[in-house]
Design a protein around this motif. Structure first.
Motif, mmCIF file in Angstrom:
data_model
loop_
_atom_site.group_PDB
_atom_site.id
_atom_site.type_symbol
_atom_site.label_atom_id
_atom_site.label_comp_id
_atom_site.label_asym_id
_atom_site.label_seq_id
_atom_site.Cartn_x
_atom_site.Cartn_y
_atom_site.Cartn_z
ATOM 1 N N UNK A 14 0.836 -1.202 0.000
ATOM 2 C CA UNK A 14 0.000 0.000 0.000
ATOM 3 C C UNK A 14 0.875 1.257 0.000
ATOM 4 N N UNK A 15 1.964 1.228 0.762
ATOM 5 C CA UNK A 15 2.892 2.358 0.815
ATOM 6 C C UNK A 15 3.510 2.603 -0.567
ATOM 7 N N UNK A 16 3.933 1.543 -1.219
ATOM 8 C CA UNK A 16 4.553 1.631 -2.540
ATOM 9 C C UNK A 16 3.556 2.127 -3.596
ATOM 10 N N UNK A 17 2.320 1.642 -3.521
ATOM 11 C CA UNK A 17 1.302 2.114 -4.466
ATOM 12 C C UNK A 17 1.061 3.607 -4.290
ATOM 13 N N UNK A 18 0.952 4.043 -3.047
ATOM 14 C CA UNK A 18 0.757 5.467 -2.784
ATOM 15 C C UNK A 18 1.939 6.298 -3.242
#
Length: 134
Positions: A14-18
């Motif tokens: 989720x961090x990487x997608x954001x």
């Protein structure tokens, strides 16, 4: 791809997608519709993106990173101490501003991805504020 029927991604995903400016739920839709304006809902999975309270967190982390990665090492170079103030300001403010403006939307996206992964929503922050005031 429906975000409600699929398995919730992990924190780092989720961090990487954001960080990439994508919806933390599906990774497909755009997170921002303008420079720092978050899409109300993901165009791909319809996940409510406006529910995550980013507030001042992204600005704080951006300043922290720019300060440690750029400003602190700059202080090691003698020209910073020896050159006239006008030269130092002119040669450092533009790159610092550029780095800050480049990092801010990415850090805000990662921040929203982290809030999504942790399940923190605007209504949770509002409840916490009311509890703290009592």
């Amino acid at each position: 791809m429906d975000a409600m029927t699929t398995q919730r991604p992990g924190f780092l995903t989720a961090l990487n997608r954001g960080l990439k400016g994508r919806c933390p739920a599906c990774g497909e839709g755009k997170l921002f519709w303008r420079y720092l304006k978050v899409e109300p809902a993901c165009p791909a999975c319809q996940h409510d993106l406006a529910q995550y309270p980013a507030d001042d967190g992204p600005a704080y982390f951006t300043i922290l990173i720019v300060g440690h990665v750029i400003v602190a090492p700059l202080l090691l170079f003698p020209f910073i101490w020896q050159a006239p103030v006008a030269v130092v300001l002119a040669s450092t403010l533009l790159p610092l501003t550029g780095a800050t403006l480049l990092l801010l939307p990415r850090i805000k996206g990662a921040f929203i991805g982290g809030l999504y992964a942790l399940g923190v929503k605007e209504k949770d922050a509002a409840l916490h504020t009311v509890d703290a005031a009592d």
